[in-house]
Design an enzyme around this catalytic site. Structure first.
Site, PDB file in Angstrom:
ATOM      1  N   GLU A 162       0.800  -1.236   0.000  1.00  0.00           N
ATOM      2  CA  GLU A 162       0.000   0.000   0.000  1.00  0.00           C
ATOM      3  C   GLU A 162       0.833   1.287   0.000  1.00  0.00           C
ATOM      4  O   GLU A 162       0.607   2.190   0.809  1.00  0.00           O
ATOM      5  CB  GLU A 162      -0.954   0.002   1.195  1.00  0.00           C
ATOM      6  CG  GLU A 162      -1.862  -1.215   1.204  1.00  0.00           C
ATOM      7  CD  GLU A 162      -2.810  -1.259   2.392  1.00  0.00           C
ATOM      8  OE1 GLU A 162      -2.706  -0.404   3.294  1.00  0.00           O
ATOM      9  OE2 GLU A 162      -3.667  -2.156   2.419  1.00  0.00           O
ATOM     10  N   GLU A 267      -5.961 -10.858  -1.316  1.00  0.00           N
ATOM     11  CA  GLU A 267      -6.750 -10.703  -0.073  1.00  0.00           C
ATOM     12  C   GLU A 267      -8.244 -10.667  -0.400  1.00  0.00           C
ATOM     13  O   GLU A 267      -8.976  -9.773   0.038  1.00  0.00           O
ATOM     14  CB  GLU A 267      -6.347  -9.404   0.637  1.00  0.00           C
ATOM     15  CG  GLU A 267      -4.857  -9.288   0.911  1.00  0.00           C
ATOM     16  CD  GLU A 267      -4.469  -8.082   1.756  1.00  0.00           C
ATOM     17  OE1 GLU A 267      -5.358  -7.411   2.308  1.00  0.00           O
ATOM     18  OE2 GLU A 267      -3.259  -7.816   1.862  1.00  0.00           O
TER      19      GLU A 267
HETATM   20  C1  XIL Z   1      -6.055  -6.533   8.407  1.00  0.00           C
HETATM   21  C2  XIL Z   1      -6.294  -7.715   9.353  1.00  0.00           C
HETATM   22  O1  XIL Z   1      -7.161  -8.620   8.709  1.00  0.00           O
HETATM   23  C3  XIL Z   1      -6.892  -7.233  10.637  1.00  0.00           C
HETATM   24  O2  XIL Z   1      -6.973  -8.304  11.585  1.00  0.00           O
HETATM   25  C4  XIL Z   1      -6.044  -6.097  11.237  1.00  0.00           C
HETATM   26  O3  XIL Z   1      -6.678  -5.590  12.379  1.00  0.00           O
HETATM   27  C5  XIL Z   1      -5.840  -4.991  10.220  1.00  0.00           C
HETATM   28  O4  XIL Z   1      -5.278  -5.531   9.021  1.00  0.00           O
HETATM   29  N1  XIL Z   1      -4.831  -4.851   3.751  1.00  0.00           N
HETATM   30  C6  XIL Z   1      -3.818  -5.645   4.187  1.00  0.00           C
HETATM   31  C7  XIL Z   1      -4.032  -6.551   5.341  1.00  0.00           C
HETATM   32  O5  XIL Z   1      -2.771  -5.724   3.517  1.00  0.00           O
HETATM   33  O6  XIL Z   1      -2.859  -6.760   6.085  1.00  0.00           O
HETATM   34  C8  XIL Z   1      -5.120  -6.023   6.255  1.00  0.00           C
HETATM   35  O7  XIL Z   1      -5.349  -6.998   7.266  1.00  0.00           O
HETATM   36  C9  XIL Z   1      -6.374  -5.741   5.457  1.00  0.00           C
HETATM   37  C10 XIL Z   1      -6.109  -4.680   4.418  1.00  0.00           C
END
Ligand code: XIL
Length: 375
Positions: A162, A267
């Site tokens: 990101e 994701e």
């Molecule tokens: C999220 C997790 O799922 C949560 O448990 C945590 O509180 C915050 O992060 N993008 C990403 C992930 O790259 O690492 C994030 O994961 C969701 C958004």
């Protein structure tokens, strides 16, 4: 006792599986006959899941069973993020990360590392660094220590997460502030040196947005021009029932492939809940007030919405399969609805239904609709 015909059948099956030199099929071996997500797509791409501490420590037996049956890749949902794995300058917490990697190796899973450099879930001590040579040393030491430890065991690293704004420019972060835009080069270069064989990924959300997509492609080209290794773009895939459109997803997959990298859908989850205001993407620091209108299905998801979700998932997987030559992995952000981060983001304490397995670990209609692609 097996009859000679059964034995002959087994030998043929093993021979067919062995003959298919496909990436994901390497991991399925003789299990190939079981109906499961990983077997349905074994000639297309890995099918993965992000796993939390409960799963890593094998304290959630139903989740572990689903993981072993359905998936052939894992990503750690939180434990390898900087604040957890490197909480103070001289302290690395490798204990649970070691367990994560062991789980992957023990079960022959394609094992992803997430994530080395990210502005979120960063350790506080890093945000206090303001000197560029100190920050260079810190970044290199962080990447070297972790990538080296898991060399040959982690198959793919989300090197930078990101780093871009929606308009494709570089996001303000402590790394950009102290090191300038070359921090991305430093991160990829360091990771490549530490493990020349591991896949290196740039991972982000909203990568179907044209301006952001152009920014990612500029970044990929810049790294490649400088002979710095980057192997894939991770499209996070935190999507909803309407968007992004299939066309936007397809255009983006093709564009990244044309830039010379693989695409990992890193994701995937599909929210069915109302979106507060016009929020887009997955910036984890955003949080909004809960209210009944924002949490319309506290007990169960109506069939009408289950059906829309099922159709959406099927359409998306059809598209992924169409582009199987460009996509190497599709990872869900969680195993089942009950453990999804979308129950608490961007609004705390809602009941969301974004994955293929329900709160009782049972397959949903969306699972069946994806599995229909088996036929
Ligand atoms: C999220 C997790 O799922 C949560 O448990 C945590 O509180 C915050 O992060 N993008 C990403 C992930 O790259 O690492 C994030 O994961 C969701 C958004």
């Amino acid at each position: 006792m097996k009859s000679p015909i059964q034995i002959f059948g087994c030998i043929c099956l093993l021979a067919v599986v062995a003959a298919c030199g496909n990436k994901a099929s390497e991991n399925v071996e003789a299990e190939h006959v079981d109906p499961s997500l990983k077997n349905t797509f074994s000639y297309d791409f890995f099918v993965g899941a992000a796993i939390n501490n409960g799963v890593i420590e094998e304290k959630d037996s139903l989740a572990t069973a689903l993981l072993k049956k359905e998936f052939n890749s894992i990503t750690p949902e939180n434990i390898m993020k900087w604040m957890h794995i490197h909480p103070s300058p001289d302290k690395f917490n490798f204990e649970i990360a070691d367990k994560y990697v062991d789980l992957g190796k023990k079960n022959n899973l394609h094992t992803v590392g997430h994530t080395l450099v990210w502005h979120s879930q960063l350790a506080d001590w890093v945000t206090e660094v303001n000197d560029s040579s100190a920050m260079t040393v810190i970044l290199k030491n962080h990447i070297n220590s972790i990538v080296n430890r898991y060399k040959g065991k982690i198959d793919s690293w989300d090197v930078v997460n990101e780093a871009l704004n929606e308009d494709g420019t570089l996001r303000e972060s402590i790394f950009l502030e102290v090191l300038g835009d070359s921090y991305l080069e430093l991160a990829f270069e360091t990771a490549a040196k530490a493990d020349p064989d591991v896949q290196l990924v740039y991972n982000d959300y909203n990568l179907t947005n044209p301006e952001k997509r152009a920014g990612v492609i500029r970044l990929v080209k810049k790294l490649k021009e400088k002979n710095i290794k980057i192997d894939a773009v991770g499209m996070q895939g935190h999507w909803n029932l309407e968007g992004p459109t299939l066309e936007e997803i397809e255009t983006s997959i093709i564009a990244y492939h044309d830039a010379g990298v693989k695409v990992s859908i890193s994701e995937l989850d599909i929210t069915v809940l109302p979106n507060p205001w016009d929020l887009e993407g997955a910036e984890v620091s955003q949080n909004f007030e809960n209210s009944p209108s924002m949490n319309p299905y506290p007990e169960s998801l109506p069939d009408s919405v289950q059906n829309i979700l099922a159709k959406r998932y099927q359409d998306i997987f059809k598209l992924f399969r169409k582009h199987r030559d460009k996509i190497d992995r599709v990872t869900f952000w969680g195993i089942n609805d009950g453990s999804s981060w979308l129950n608490n983001w961007p609004i705390d304490d809602r009941t969301n239904y974004p994955l293929l397995f329900d709160r009782n670990y049972r397959p949903k209609k969306a699972y069946e609709s994806v599995m229909e692609l088996n036929k």
